[in-house]
Scaffold this active site. Sequence first.
Site, mmCIF file in Angstrom:
data_model
loop_
_atom_site.group_PDB
_atom_site.id
_atom_site.type_symbol
_atom_site.label_atom_id
_atom_site.label_comp_id
_atom_site.label_asym_id
_atom_site.label_seq_id
_atom_site.Cartn_x
_atom_site.Cartn_y
_atom_site.Cartn_z
ATOM 1 C CD GLU A 63 -1.761 -2.391 1.584
ATOM 2 O OE1 GLU A 63 -0.577 -2.653 1.885
ATOM 3 O OE2 GLU A 63 -2.678 -3.220 1.702
ATOM 4 C CG PHE A 125 -10.096 -9.424 11.343
ATOM 5 C CD1 PHE A 125 -8.843 -9.824 11.799
ATOM 6 C CD2 PHE A 125 -10.355 -9.490 9.989
ATOM 7 C CE1 PHE A 125 -7.868 -10.276 10.922
ATOM 8 C CE2 PHE A 125 -9.390 -9.948 9.095
ATOM 9 C CZ PHE A 125 -8.143 -10.350 9.569
ATOM 10 C CD GLN A 126 -7.588 -7.208 7.723
ATOM 11 O OE1 GLN A 126 -8.434 -6.914 6.898
ATOM 12 N NE2 GLN A 126 -6.432 -7.779 7.407
ATOM 13 C CE LYS A 175 -17.411 -6.138 3.432
ATOM 14 N NZ LYS A 175 -16.858 -7.468 3.752
ATOM 15 C CG MET A 495 22.892 11.376 2.737
ATOM 16 S SD MET A 495 24.072 12.526 2.001
ATOM 17 C CE MET A 495 23.143 13.122 0.594
HETATM 18 C C1 LIG Z 1 12.691 5.050 4.968
HETATM 19 C C2 LIG Z 1 14.001 5.674 5.279
HETATM 20 N N1 LIG Z 1 14.812 5.106 6.199
HETATM 21 C C3 LIG Z 1 16.013 5.663 6.481
HETATM 22 C C4 LIG Z 1 16.418 6.810 5.864
HETATM 23 C C5 LIG Z 1 17.760 7.439 6.206
HETATM 24 N N2 LIG Z 1 18.638 7.438 5.033
HETATM 25 C C6 LIG Z 1 18.801 8.510 4.244
HETATM 26 S S1 LIG Z 1 19.805 8.225 2.950
HETATM 27 C C7 LIG Z 1 20.068 6.639 3.427
HETATM 28 C C8 LIG Z 1 20.970 5.735 2.635
HETATM 29 C C9 LIG Z 1 20.486 5.477 1.259
HETATM 30 O O1 LIG Z 1 21.345 4.550 0.670
HETATM 31 P P1 LIG Z 1 21.285 4.267 -0.891
HETATM 32 O O2 LIG Z 1 19.894 4.037 -1.305
HETATM 33 O O3 LIG Z 1 22.258 3.198 -1.227
HETATM 34 O O4 LIG Z 1 21.708 5.656 -1.516
HETATM 35 P P2 LIG Z 1 23.160 6.360 -1.577
HETATM 36 O O5 LIG Z 1 23.195 7.388 -0.502
HETATM 37 O O6 LIG Z 1 24.198 5.304 -1.375
HETATM 38 O O7 LIG Z 1 23.214 6.976 -2.927
HETATM 39 C C10 LIG Z 1 19.391 6.362 4.604
HETATM 40 C C11 LIG Z 1 19.432 5.080 5.329
HETATM 41 C C12 LIG Z 1 15.528 7.374 4.935
HETATM 42 N N3 LIG Z 1 15.800 8.522 4.307
HETATM 43 N N4 LIG Z 1 14.345 6.779 4.641
#
Ligand SMILES: Cc1ncc(C[n+]2csc(CCOP(=O)(O)OP(=O)(O)O)c2C)c(N)n1
Lengths: 599, 174
Positions: A63, A125-126, A175, A495
Amino acid sequence: MSAAIQQNATAATQTMSGAEIVLRALKEQGVEVIFGYPGGAVLPLYDALFQQNAIRHILVRHEQAAVHAAEGYARSTGKVGCVLVTSGPGATNAVTGLLDALMDSIPLVCLTGQVPTHLIGNDAFQEADTTGITRPATKHNYLVKDIKKLAGVMHEAFYVARSGRPGPVVVDLPKDILIGQGPYHEAPTAPHRSYRPQREPNPEMIAQAVKLLKGAKRPIVYAGGGIVNAGPEASRLLTEFVRLTGMPCTNTLMGLGTFPASDKQFLGMLGMHGTYEANMAMHGCDVMLNIGARFDDRVTGRLNAFAPTAKKIHADIDQSSINKNVPVDVAIIGDAGLTLKALLEAWQASEQPRHTGALADWWRQIEGWRGIQCLRYQQEGSIIKPQHAIRRLYEITQEIGRETFITTEVGQHQMWAAQYFGFDKPNHWMTSGGLGTMGYGLPAAMGVQIAHPDALVIDIAGEASILMNIQEMATIAQYRLPVKVFILNNEYMGMVRQWQELLHGGRYSESYSAALPDFVKLAESFHARGVRITRPEDLDAGIREILAHPGPVIADIAVAKDENCFPMIPSGAAHNEMILGPGQEGGVKGVTDEGKVLV
Amino acid sequence: MPDNNENKLRNATIAVLVDNEPGILARVVGLFSGRGYNIESLTVAPVDEDRTISRITIVTGGTEMVIEQIKAQLDRLVPVRKVCDLSLEGAHLARELMLIKVVCTGEQRMEALRLADAFRARVVDATTASFVFEMTGNGDKLEAFTALMRPLGLAEVVRTGVIGIARGTYSLKA
Ligand SMILES: Cc1ncc(C[n+]2csc(CCOP(=O)(O)OP(=O)(O)O)c2C)c(N)n1
Ligand SMILES: [Mg+2]
């Protein structure tokens, strides 16, 4: 009574099931596609969908992805995106997408199933308190407990989603309401009783803005996603205004494409990973015109050092965005397009002389900053630089000349996409700005491709993010969507790794992407083409092959693992305290504990 | 830039006309908690003939910028029809109703009654060992009376929270 009126009266009181009322309202609101996933509470709606052809249902595999797909659809078309999920887990799975749409002002209507009214509150439920859970994640939400109000609520949901500052609206549908019989009403023509956002800017404020701008020696236009939401005409007017006035223009992450990246007056994106020239110009300007942006902390850096010498003009449709983070001198509340039109007219009508000489000095200063070439990189050796991969992707799409839409996941690759892919038109760039949701890009690309079946739709991804909604490859296969996934595989949550390198002593805690799948086989198992590119000399041919393939592709591009994204304004620093590149990280040592606390 | 006025705190009494529908209070309260604004007092009741409109009075405080934010955030809620900062619309009346129970005997009873009289508090319940006083006024007056009752056997206090209305002809309409 004339025949026409009589007919109208019968139409107004026509009785049908709740599910039919919902579908009829969707049709009347112009919905052509709905992204959804079935379940017990919404079976009556699925039954009604089965018996009609006007609305196409796209079956996602989670979803959250339904909501991101609707976001991609909405942002690339300017229409309201539509989602249908079941009660309980269906609704809670949608929450991340809803908040994403709220933060990036994307118009959506999300229909959620609910247990029958007599069971609400019984831990059935749900059952989930969907309106309670989604209240802070939506612009507004409704729980329909009276079928007589259903048609009215449906129309109002669309009105609220698209009016003013757009956003997601949830309609929770028990529903028994879907099964019961009730009256259908057409959308009301009378103004809404309470929600009537101001669209026309106040002429007095426009006059004050023009006076400041004409008197400016170092002006800058800072344009954001609000211009995308105001429709393509607003981007055209922005371009006209900037060219007429000769001012420099910068875009926020969400605003990319509202001013052509290829224009001489474009300074690039501003903010944490913005260009040196954009941030220095923001810091040094004497008059700033912000249209459709919200002084986000990723843009302003340290607030007490933000554009210290500037008079600030802020135009926004949302009054609560004005004077929220940054006190401004002139506040213009209204639609970005109407505001730009009014500014253009007032500018042309004004006889106030300008500091043309001063503007020439300002441009000389800006050219000096540009001369630093903050986005310069060297592609040498045997490893592909991520910046180069995106630059070549951009250049090759330009050569091919097909209409191209870019979505992204979240991380370094997202910032590099913003920096190295040029956008000349609005609505062609979808990224999760406010919430920064990893897993956004693939489903968003799906939504874009549904809306633009013949266009080239590319998700620029990281190897970590792509796994967050990888199940959507099945949706892509089912509907034969030729989405291209362009993974910049650095084997790190890049990052996160970058912040750990710069701010946490190089202790790479849990940021290594271990046990990655074989993306080529993964693609093949989802009936798509898989491509792996590891050598710089294979990059161009690889990109051409990916783009030429008629079906979906996952391209796994092995890139430098330790590359950092620059320029960077470290958290808590000012625009003129930017780090330009490796070797300058020493500057980060100056990051205060106060700065470290910031996200 | 940051001038001294910007960080000055003030109190605001904000009147809000809203659709009288389920969840509206949760929306308003959620807005305050979610954005970290403080609520000193909040009252709500329907005020029109057919009970479709409720009036909420919120007493809050903050810098001018925060109070402007609060009003703008309230104003953009869909069921909100009007937002009015009574503290800015010129003079306004603020009133609160208090019921206060004092459990006492002997000389302390006489003292409690004398003070109640001076404060125009009404006796709405009495037993040989207790009084319940009803009192309306602004917060200062209620607090002063409560403080006086404390040594006399203050047992329980209940207050409605502040309601406010502008003086003069200005009226808040949906
Ligand atoms: C749902 C979610 N969880 C955690 C983060 C924190 N976060 C930001 S960038 C990142 C790493 C992303 O890694 P990748 O997709 O390999 O991209 P890269 O930076 O290596 O280009 C994380 C864990 C986020 N932005 N979103
Ligand atoms: Mg990565």
